[in-house]
Design a protein around this motif. Structure first.
Motif, short mmCIF file in Angstrom:
data_model
loop_
_atom_site.label_atom_id
_atom_site.label_comp_id
_atom_site.label_asym_id
_atom_site.label_seq_id
_atom_site.Cartn_x
_atom_site.Cartn_y
_atom_site.Cartn_z
N SER A 89 0.87 -1.18 0.00
CA SER A 89 0.00 0.00 0.00
C SER A 89 0.91 1.23 0.00
CB SER A 89 -0.90 0.00 1.25
OG SER A 89 -0.13 0.30 2.40
N PRO A 90 0.35 2.41 -0.27
CA PRO A 90 1.19 3.62 -0.23
C PRO A 90 1.91 3.81 1.09
CG PRO A 90 -0.89 4.08 -1.33
CD PRO A 90 -1.00 2.69 -0.79
N ALA A 91 1.32 3.30 2.18
CA ALA A 91 1.98 3.44 3.49
C ALA A 91 3.30 2.68 3.55
CB ALA A 91 1.04 2.94 4.59
N THR A 168 -0.60 -3.65 7.84
CA THR A 168 -1.28 -2.43 7.40
C THR A 168 -1.97 -1.77 8.59
OG1 THR A 168 -1.67 -3.37 5.21
CG2 THR A 168 -3.05 -1.51 5.86
N PRO A 169 -1.79 -0.46 8.79
CA PRO A 169 -2.44 0.21 9.93
C PRO A 169 -3.94 0.02 9.90
CG PRO A 169 -0.82 1.65 8.89
CD PRO A 169 -0.97 0.46 7.99
N LEU A 170 -4.49 -0.31 11.06
CA LEU A 170 -5.94 -0.52 11.19
C LEU A 170 -6.59 0.71 11.79
CD1 LEU A 170 -5.99 -4.16 12.61
CD2 LEU A 170 -6.35 -3.44 10.25
N PRO A 171 -7.82 1.00 11.39
CA PRO A 171 -8.54 2.14 11.99
C PRO A 171 -8.91 1.84 13.44
CG PRO A 171 -10.00 0.90 10.55
CD PRO A 171 -8.63 0.32 10.35
N THR A 258 -2.66 8.27 6.05
CA THR A 258 -2.94 6.87 5.74
C THR A 258 -4.41 6.50 5.88
OG1 THR A 258 -2.42 6.26 8.03
CG2 THR A 258 -0.63 6.13 6.43
N GLY A 259 -5.24 7.44 6.34
CA GLY A 259 -6.65 7.16 6.50
C GLY A 259 -7.00 6.44 7.78
N GLU A 260 -6.02 6.18 8.64
CA GLU A 260 -6.30 5.44 9.88
C GLU A 260 -6.91 6.34 10.96
OE1 GLU A 260 -2.49 4.28 11.87
OE2 GLU A 260 -1.58 5.32 10.18
N LEU A 274 -0.51 14.29 22.21
CA LEU A 274 0.13 13.64 21.08
C LEU A 274 -0.19 14.38 19.79
CD1 LEU A 274 -0.80 9.95 21.97
CD2 LEU A 274 1.46 11.00 22.22
N THR A 275 0.78 14.41 18.89
CA THR A 275 0.58 15.02 17.58
C THR A 275 0.75 13.96 16.51
OG1 THR A 275 1.46 17.13 18.37
CG2 THR A 275 1.37 16.80 15.98
N PRO A 276 -0.24 13.75 15.63
CA PRO A 276 -0.09 12.74 14.57
C PRO A 276 1.14 13.05 13.72
CG PRO A 276 -2.38 13.47 14.72
CD PRO A 276 -1.58 14.38 15.60
N LEU A 277 1.77 11.99 13.24
CA LEU A 277 2.96 12.15 12.41
C LEU A 277 2.59 12.46 10.97
CD1 LEU A 277 5.07 9.10 13.69
CD2 LEU A 277 5.16 11.47 14.47
N THR A 278 3.51 13.07 10.27
CA THR A 278 3.36 13.29 8.84
C THR A 278 4.15 12.24 8.08
OG1 THR A 278 5.30 14.74 8.70
CG2 THR A 278 3.18 15.77 9.27
N ALA A 279 3.94 12.17 6.78
CA ALA A 279 4.70 11.23 5.96
C ALA A 279 6.19 11.55 6.04
CB ALA A 279 4.22 11.28 4.51
N ALA A 280 6.54 12.85 6.11
CA ALA A 280 7.95 13.24 6.22
C ALA A 280 8.55 12.76 7.54
CB ALA A 280 8.07 14.75 6.09
N ASP A 281 7.76 12.83 8.63
CA ASP A 281 8.24 12.33 9.93
C ASP A 281 8.63 10.86 9.82
OD1 ASP A 281 7.81 14.74 11.26
OD2 ASP A 281 5.76 14.22 11.80
#
Length: 483
Positions: A89-91, A168-171, A258-260, A274-281
């Motif tokens: 997946s893109p993740a 794969t990350p789950l919601p 990632t949509g999770e 907590l702060t959600p991470l970005t793709a760059a992180d």
């Protein structure tokens, strides 16, 4: 986390492949721990336990050791395969790109088919990566063929030099809506990873990474099923390490892309520190973690004190025992305490003319209101409309308070948005609470009014221009106030 008055957690028991189950005395010990945990505790609750050689172990969350000044580069072998246990997946793209950059020419993705047809992989980015000369295969494990035979057929007998388990990350899913088929899907993920590990057990590997969810490991609402996966895979890695084989567990907090996470999930994370991470992180930290010698590490943007305090309002967990506790061992005299840092916004407001502060504060409040509501930048929020009329709920209200706590440097009341239910009312409340700026004392190093002409005569052209620009800025401020 979802049922703080009822004990729940993860218990890692010794693997007994030849004789499943525990001896009676170990069952009794386990029962004693669970029964003791169900009684209101005098201290922190231990909800993560591991039993090894008759001894109980419990984890603690702490800051990682500093990284070495120089990290050895990750190097992959051109003639070997590197296996990623996941449906592409893109993740997973950053991971694949890191392995390719390290020299991997052959990647093997392993999907799970034990619970039916798995989702089809995203072919677009796979095709992009194959243009670099990398061979990427996607295969399924089926009960009809042993995992060893499946791997040998896919790799044409070439060696596998590294494994990455990357579910794969789950919601997030509340316990009240978690059904047996959700648990079955999680167990299928665990089984696939277990089959691969057993097929390669004893094979010399350059690395064996488990990439997992920090939210699942740390504990969070809706993370029961991901926690099940994380606990099993962490136990697998621990057993490999104990046997002298390569193994490491690397975790990340949820990402924004990632949509999770729903918008509500993101705000709940923010409210707890907590702060959600970005793709760059994730990309940057992956580059470090894949080369560092961590056995168990987590990447998170966290306000440790706020996070620990938020969790303790529900359950005082032993896992967080090292975070956010007041240090009473080194009490300092009040006079020795460092001065409190004034937040940049407060500094800016105190430097402004008093007539301009209200508008600046109102802009700040409306900016944060718009953000927590999730409105697009093209739609303005009226300063006189009620927050709840605009669609703000309790989670958003806490998020707004948290953000204003940070920018103002104070702990605002929990009932903030109820007592001051519009942007204008809230901004006025914050304005009324600003500290009073002290009148500046004359600076003896500066020239007085008397003799000012002589002082001007002694200034350079640059100094005169600076004085002129400062005077113009003050005039513009005054003219704006009058208009």
């Amino acid at each position: 986390m979802e049922a703080p008055r009822t004990w729940g957690g993860c218990i890692d028991l010794p693997a007994r492949p030849s004789a499943p189950g525990l001896p009676e005395e170990e069952y009794n010990t386990l029962a004693e721990h669970i029964l003791a945990a169900s009684v209101p505790p005098l201290g922190p609750v231990e909800d993560e336990l591991s039993l090894r050689n008759g001894l109980w172990y419990a984890p603690r969350l702490g800051k990682a050791a500093p990284l070495p000044a120089v990290l050895a580069p990750l190097r992959c072998r051109e003639d070997s395969w590197y296996t990623i246990v996941a449906t592409p997946s893109p993740a997973h793209r950053p991971l694949a790109e890191h392995l390719i950059a390290a020299g991997a020419h052959q990647l093997l993705f392993i999907r799970d088919t034990t619970t039916g047809t798995p989702p089809e992989p995203d072919e677009r980015w796979i095709k992009e990566l194959t243009t670099t000369g990398t061979t990427i295969k996607v295969i399924d494990l089926t009960p009809a063929e042993s995992t060893q035979d499946t791997l040998a057929r896919a790799t044409h007998g070439k060696p596998i030099a590294g494994v990455v388990i990357a579910p794969t990350p789950l919601p997030a899913r509340p316990l009240t809506t978690t059904a047996p088929h959700h648990l079955a899907a999680a167990q299928a993920t665990i089984d696939t990873a277990t089959h691969v590990e057993r097929a390669l057990h004893g094979t010399p590997l350059d690395f064996f990474y488990v990439l997992s969810s920090a939210a699942a490991a740390w504990g969070a609402t809706g993370m029961a099923v991901p926690s099940m996966i994380d606990g099993a895979l962490t136990s697998m890695a621990a057993n490999r390490s104990a046997a002298g084989y390569a193994a490491a567990v690397l975790r990340w907090m949820p990402r924004t892309d990632t949509g999770e996470l729903t918008r509500r999930d993101q705000l709940m994370m923010e409210n707890s520190g907590l702060t959600p991470l970005t793709a760059a992180d994730v990309t940057q930290s992956m580059d470090v973690l894949l080369r560092a010698d961590y056995q168990d590490a987590t990447v998170a943007r966290v306000d440790a004190s706020r996070y620990a305090a938020s969790c303790r309002t529900q359950t005082d967990r032993g896992f967080l025992d090292l975070l956010g506790r007041p240090d009473t061992t080194h009490q300092q005299d009040t006079a020795e305490q460092p001065p409190t840092t004034i937040p940049p916004l407060v500094t800016e407001l105190l430097a402004l003319d008093p007539g301009l502060r209200a508008d600046r504060l109102l802009d700040t409040v409306l900016l944060h209101v718009t953000d927590v509501l999730g409105e697009s930048s093209g739609r303005e929020v009226s300063p006189d409309r009620g927050f709840f009329e605009l669609g703000m709920d309790s989670i958003m209200a806490v998020a707004l308070k948290t953000r204003l706590d940070d920018v103002m440097g104070i702990d605002l009341p929990a009932t903030l948005t109820f007592e001051f239910p519009t942007g204008r009312a809230l901004a006025q409340y914050l304005l009324d609470g600003l500290p009073t700026a002290t009148t500046p004392q004359p600076d003896p190093t500066q020239p007085s009014i008397e003799g000012a002409e002589d002082a001007l005569d002694d200034m350079s052209d640059d100094e005169l221009m600076s004085r002129l620009l400062a005077g113009l800025a003050t005039s513009e401020q005054l003219l704006g106030e009058e208009s």
